[in-house]
Design a protein around this motif. Sequence first.
Motif, short mmCIF file in Angstrom:
data_model
loop_
_atom_site.label_atom_id
_atom_site.label_comp_id
_atom_site.label_asym_id
_atom_site.label_seq_id
_atom_site.Cartn_x
_atom_site.Cartn_y
_atom_site.Cartn_z
N PRO A 238 -42.02 100.89 159.83
CA PRO A 238 -41.53 99.63 160.41
C PRO A 238 -40.30 99.08 159.69
CG PRO A 238 -43.38 99.18 158.99
CD PRO A 238 -43.19 100.67 158.96
N THR A 239 -39.26 99.90 159.60
CA THR A 239 -38.07 99.56 158.83
C THR A 239 -36.82 99.81 159.66
OG1 THR A 239 -37.88 101.79 157.93
CG2 THR A 239 -39.24 100.22 156.69
N VAL A 240 -35.66 99.45 159.11
CA VAL A 240 -34.39 99.74 159.78
C VAL A 240 -34.23 101.24 160.00
CG1 VAL A 240 -31.88 99.66 159.52
CG2 VAL A 240 -33.25 97.65 158.92
N ASP A 241 -34.58 102.02 158.99
CA ASP A 241 -34.49 103.48 159.12
C ASP A 241 -35.43 104.00 160.20
OD1 ASP A 241 -33.39 106.00 158.19
OD2 ASP A 241 -35.38 106.42 157.40
N ASN A 262 -41.14 94.90 165.20
CA ASN A 262 -40.54 93.86 164.35
C ASN A 262 -39.02 93.91 164.44
OD1 ASN A 262 -39.67 95.95 162.67
ND2 ASN A 262 -41.13 95.55 161.05
N ASP A 263 -38.37 92.96 163.81
CA ASP A 263 -36.91 92.86 163.88
C ASP A 263 -36.21 94.01 163.16
OD1 ASP A 263 -36.96 90.52 165.37
OD2 ASP A 263 -36.86 89.21 163.62
N LEU A 264 -36.80 94.51 162.08
CA LEU A 264 -36.16 95.59 161.35
C LEU A 264 -36.01 96.82 162.22
CD1 LEU A 264 -37.83 95.32 157.82
CD2 LEU A 264 -35.60 94.46 158.55
N LEU A 265 -37.05 97.17 162.98
CA LEU A 265 -36.96 98.29 163.91
C LEU A 265 -35.86 98.04 164.94
CD1 LEU A 265 -40.75 99.05 164.51
CD2 LEU A 265 -39.07 100.69 163.63
N ALA A 266 -35.79 96.82 165.45
CA ALA A 266 -34.79 96.48 166.46
C ALA A 266 -33.38 96.62 165.90
CB ALA A 266 -35.02 95.05 166.96
N ILE A 267 -33.17 96.18 164.67
CA ILE A 267 -31.84 96.25 164.05
C ILE A 267 -31.44 97.71 163.84
CG2 ILE A 267 -30.57 95.77 161.92
CD1 ILE A 267 -32.24 93.14 161.75
N GLY A 268 -32.35 98.53 163.33
CA GLY A 268 -32.04 99.94 163.13
C GLY A 268 -31.76 100.66 164.45
N LEU A 269 -32.56 100.34 165.48
CA LEU A 269 -32.36 100.94 166.80
C LEU A 269 -30.99 100.56 167.35
CD1 LEU A 269 -33.37 102.39 169.36
CD2 LEU A 269 -34.45 100.23 170.04
N MET A 270 -30.63 99.28 167.24
CA MET A 270 -29.33 98.83 167.73
C MET A 270 -28.20 99.56 167.02
SD MET A 270 -27.64 94.99 167.73
CE MET A 270 -29.18 94.22 168.21
N GLN A 271 -28.30 99.69 165.72
CA GLN A 271 -27.25 100.36 164.96
C GLN A 271 -27.07 101.81 165.40
OE1 GLN A 271 -28.59 99.83 160.93
NE2 GLN A 271 -27.62 97.80 160.71
N ILE A 286 -32.26 94.93 173.84
CA ILE A 286 -33.16 95.10 172.70
C ILE A 286 -33.71 93.73 172.30
CG2 ILE A 286 -33.38 95.84 170.29
CD1 ILE A 286 -31.13 97.85 170.81
N VAL A 287 -35.03 93.66 172.15
CA VAL A 287 -35.71 92.43 171.73
C VAL A 287 -36.58 92.75 170.52
CG1 VAL A 287 -37.27 90.56 172.39
CG2 VAL A 287 -35.74 91.58 174.11
N GLY A 288 -36.40 92.01 169.43
CA GLY A 288 -37.20 92.22 168.23
C GLY A 288 -38.40 91.29 168.20
N PHE A 289 -39.00 91.21 167.02
CA PHE A 289 -40.16 90.33 166.86
C PHE A 289 -40.18 89.76 165.45
CE2 PHE A 289 -43.85 89.70 169.70
CZ PHE A 289 -44.49 88.69 168.99
N ASP A 290 -40.36 88.46 165.34
CA ASP A 290 -40.56 87.66 164.12
C ASP A 290 -39.44 86.67 163.84
OD1 ASP A 290 -43.10 88.60 163.40
OD2 ASP A 290 -42.24 90.34 162.36
N ASP A 291 -38.19 87.02 164.22
CA ASP A 291 -37.04 86.18 163.92
C ASP A 291 -36.88 86.01 162.41
OD1 ASP A 291 -34.75 84.74 164.51
OD2 ASP A 291 -35.79 82.82 164.62
N ILE A 292 -36.71 87.14 161.75
CA ILE A 292 -36.54 87.13 160.30
C ILE A 292 -35.16 86.60 159.92
CG2 ILE A 292 -38.11 89.07 159.94
CD1 ILE A 292 -35.61 90.86 159.62
N PHE A 293 -35.00 86.25 158.66
CA PHE A 293 -33.69 85.88 158.13
C PHE A 293 -32.73 87.05 158.35
CE2 PHE A 293 -30.60 86.03 154.66
CZ PHE A 293 -29.98 84.80 154.82
#
Length: 353
Positions: A238-241, A262-271, A286-293
């Motif tokens: 469950p990370t950016v990688d 979670n958002d980390l997965l979403a960010i890595g997928l987008m990248q 793409i929609v993430g989950f949690d709204d992290i910093f």
Amino acid sequence: MTEPKTPDAAPTAGPFKKHGRDGKSNATIYDIARVAGVNASTVSRALSKPGRVSPKTQKLIEDAAAELNYQVNPFARALPTGKTNTFGLIVADITNPTFFDIIRGAEATATDRDYTLVLAESAESPATELTAARRLMATVDGLILASPRMDDDNIRALAQDKPVVVINREVEGVPCVVPDVHKGISEAVRSLAAHGHQKVAYVAGPPESWMSEQRWDGVQAACDWSRLEAVRLESTKPTVDGGRQVARDVRASGATAVLTYNDLLAIGLMQELQAAGITVPDQISIVGFDDIFGADFTTPPLTTVRSPLGECGAGAATRLLDLLHGNGEPAGTLSVETELVLRGSSGRILSPL
């Protein structure tokens, strides 16, 4: 003729400082008593239960304690009382921003209630988590488990020893604080349906994650209601990688919109998709989950389902401390609402893949 000594005469006041070999204060109540010119028993009463000595004596003792940099040893205090005024918090991954607000919320509550928070992590390992929990339980008054990976039986066994509260998971017989994912997910899926999407992929979290299953159930129910097709994809972590690694599966699925665990997965997928020349959201939403910093630091900013993480941390700490003081409910779930935060990573399909 020698005058008889007054019983329990106070030590003579005077300047005194005691330091350990590292130069830091190792002062005791006897040192404070000498500086303040009172008995050690008076110091003990003043520091443990303010109000049992006169205001003048209380200030005298507090000033002496400050001069000596005196710190209360919670483990020494625990010898007669059995209480350390500390509680533990174990998180699944201390590097995951999802847990930042949980920790901050729990810490703020601990400070307000004159407790100290002790932090540990499981590194997403059920075995590591159980070992850390057993070690902490030997020295703290109670324990919070945030997104625990161990099984329910082990959690209930820990709760038989000392009070335990769980975040992001429901365990029968144990008090829990859980975000209700259905509202936020329903809002997300309705938004995707309104933008013309027909197939939605859900990128799941760790197999041990109870919350990942709840989010998948929510996605399926919301897609069924909106008459969209839902497909589940597995992530390696469950990370950016992990998000980067699942990008090929997302493309192969034929989905035009993705909700991630979670958002980390979403960010890595987008990248990864952007690196392959795919435009977000024109070609895929793409929609993430949690709204992290940092969720809004991406380009475009990440649409996400917000979980009230600080509220979860504060609520769990409050429930735990209430239990420790005999005021709390021994079981049951406190639900907190989620909500969709619309940003730039989701929208209408302008150029299908």
